[in-house]
Scaffold this motif. Structure first.
Motif, short mmCIF file in Angstrom:
data_model
loop_
_atom_site.label_atom_id
_atom_site.label_comp_id
_atom_site.label_asym_id
_atom_site.label_seq_id
_atom_site.Cartn_x
_atom_site.Cartn_y
_atom_site.Cartn_z
N SER A 62 0.81 -1.22 0.00
CA SER A 62 0.00 0.00 0.00
C SER A 62 0.84 1.27 0.00
O SER A 62 0.29 2.35 -0.20
N LEU A 63 2.16 1.14 0.23
CA LEU A 63 3.01 2.33 0.28
C LEU A 63 3.30 2.82 -1.13
O LEU A 63 3.39 2.02 -2.07
N PRO A 64 3.50 4.11 -1.33
CA PRO A 64 3.81 4.61 -2.68
C PRO A 64 5.20 4.21 -3.12
O PRO A 64 6.04 3.80 -2.32
N GLN A 65 5.45 4.32 -4.42
CA GLN A 65 6.74 3.95 -5.01
C GLN A 65 7.85 4.82 -4.45
O GLN A 65 7.72 6.03 -4.33
N GLY A 66 8.96 4.19 -4.08
CA GLY A 66 10.10 4.93 -3.57
C GLY A 66 10.14 5.07 -2.07
O GLY A 66 11.10 5.64 -1.53
N THR A 67 9.12 4.58 -1.35
CA THR A 67 9.12 4.68 0.11
C THR A 67 10.11 3.69 0.70
O THR A 67 10.21 2.55 0.25
N LYS A 68 10.85 4.11 1.72
CA LYS A 68 11.79 3.22 2.38
C LYS A 68 11.04 2.15 3.16
O LYS A 68 10.12 2.46 3.93
N VAL A 69 11.44 0.89 2.95
CA VAL A 69 10.77 -0.23 3.63
C VAL A 69 11.79 -1.08 4.37
O VAL A 69 11.65 -2.29 4.48
N GLY A 70 12.85 -0.46 4.87
CA GLY A 70 13.80 -1.18 5.69
C GLY A 70 13.22 -1.50 7.06
O GLY A 70 12.12 -1.07 7.44
N ILE A 71 13.98 -2.25 7.84
CA ILE A 71 13.50 -2.66 9.16
C ILE A 71 13.30 -1.44 10.05
O ILE A 71 12.26 -1.30 10.71
N LYS A 72 14.28 -0.55 10.07
CA LYS A 72 14.16 0.63 10.93
C LYS A 72 13.08 1.58 10.42
O LYS A 72 12.36 2.22 11.20
N ALA A 73 12.95 1.69 9.08
CA ALA A 73 11.92 2.58 8.54
C ALA A 73 10.52 2.08 8.87
O ALA A 73 9.62 2.85 9.22
N LEU A 74 10.30 0.75 8.77
CA LEU A 74 8.99 0.20 9.11
C LEU A 74 8.72 0.28 10.61
O LEU A 74 7.58 0.48 11.04
N ALA A 75 9.78 0.09 11.43
CA ALA A 75 9.60 0.17 12.88
C ALA A 75 9.23 1.60 13.29
O ALA A 75 8.47 1.80 14.26
N ALA A 76 9.74 2.60 12.59
CA ALA A 76 9.38 3.98 12.90
C ALA A 76 7.97 4.34 12.42
O ALA A 76 7.33 5.23 12.97
#
Length: 359
Positions: A62-76
């Motif tokens: 559901s996130l737009p193209q180019g959004t960071k999906v790393g572990i720390k980015a998702l945890a934030a």
């Protein structure tokens, strides 16, 4: 709020067409007009993925193209912790939904690129299946000219209504004119031939996504002695139970001690001193040791010394003696040379060969 919500649900149930099931879930599907994401049942009902992994797959999708999906980015972004997110991403990567690769940019910087596919099994299908959709446009122009000759025949019949016998003669050509259009129907085989020729000429299928991550090989089992004697069991139990006196982080439960006894007995059977075993198990340990049982089991398995060689194994092999070629006395010049049999030396043999060649 709860009462109004329940009332709205009950009112929506009355508007559903058809009989409702007596048990189980009842779906009230309201069509989305904006801000929605299409999720396939192959992901929502995947038997090998956990509910957490499916949830994060839907969130990433559901996130737009180019959004960071790393572990720390998702945890934030979401309330889950980093360990739970890392486990979910590993599941998605193992089943082909997610791929993380390190890529070097033109400026020399190395970044991690994440690729998410909502249906990875579709990428593994051969691309030759895309050729059949070309058939409908070929059949349409053939059906359109068929009715065309009928209006051309009707205007010819309209200007000549005066003579009555001629309309009677024209109905006979009408059925003859109708079978004439099948002549262009012979074109479909010719038009259908190119797709058949193109199918074999298609390039070979190239896998766009690498196969899922291969499973890790099973860990080697804990070593065991040839015979677990009572003496070996007693010394192994005492050594494992005494580890907490030398390193408090290696406090083992009674059940873990019983499971590790064969590994220590295998070391003792190979003439390893108890102090050597204790030093090997507790030296250079990480801080803190979260799982002492797993750590000790790993070291007992990986660092197992080989058995001591026997007395006959340490005996050097007998030296190999090469046969010595004896000395011979040349029959011509009486010079000493090495040869297996008496005769002439090399110089005398060359001189005789040169003399025979000159003669």
């Amino acid at each position: 709020m709860d009462t109004s919500q329940n009332t709205a649900l009950l009112r929506a149930l009355t508007e559903l067409p058809g009989p409702l099931p007596a048990r189980g879930v009842i779906h009230i599907a309201i069509r989305h007009t904006d801000r929605f994401t299409v999720v396939g049942n192959d992901l929502a009902q995947h038997p090998g993925l956990s509910t957490t992994a499916v949830g994060f797959a839907v969130r990433i999708q559901s996130l737009p193209q180019g959004t960071k999906v790393g572990i720390k980015a998702l945890a934030a972004r979401f309330p889950e912790g980093e360990k739970l997110i890392a486990a979910a991403l590993r599941e998605l990567e193992a089943h082909g939904y997610l791929q993380r690769a390190r890529t070097r940019l033109p400026n020399g910087r190395i970044v991690t690129r994440t690729v998410f596919c909502n249906q990875p099994t579709a990428l593994l299908r051969p691309r030759a299946a895309a050729a059949p959709p070309q058939l409908p446009p070929v059949a349409r122009p053939i059906t359109t000219p068929a009715p065309a000759p009928e209006p051309t025949v009707k205007p010819e019949a309209s200007p000549e209504p005066d003579p009555q016998p001629e309309p009677q003669s024209q109905p006979t050509p009408d059925p003859v004119a109708t079978p004439d259009p099948p002549a262009p129907r012979a074109a479909p085989p010719q038009a259908a031939a190119p797709p058949q020729d193109r199918a074999p000429a298609a390039p070979p299928f190239v896998r766009l996504v690498p196969p899922p991550t291969a499973p890790k090989p099973p860990r080697p089992p804990l070593p065991r002695p040839r015979e677990l004697t009572p003496e070996l069991e007693r010394v192994s139990t005492a050594l494992l139970s005494d580890l907490r006196h030398h390193a408090p982080q290696f406090t083992l439960s009674e059940e873990h001690v019983r499971e590790l006894i064969p590994g220590v007995a295998a070391w003792l059977e190979r003439d390893a001193h108890p102090d050597t075993i204790r030093h090997t198990l507790t030296t250079n340990a990480p801080e803190p040791v979260n799982y002492p049982y797993q750590f000790i089991k790993h070291r007992l398995t990986v660092l197992l010394p080989p058995p001591l060689p026997g007395a006959h194994d340490l005996t050097p092999p007998p030296a190999r003696r090469n046969p010595v070629t004896p000395f011979q006395t040349c029959d011509g010049c009486e010079r000493a040379f090495r040869a297996p049999a008496p005769g002439h030396c090399r110089d005398c043999r060359n001189e005789v060969a040169y003399t025979q060649a000159a003669a």
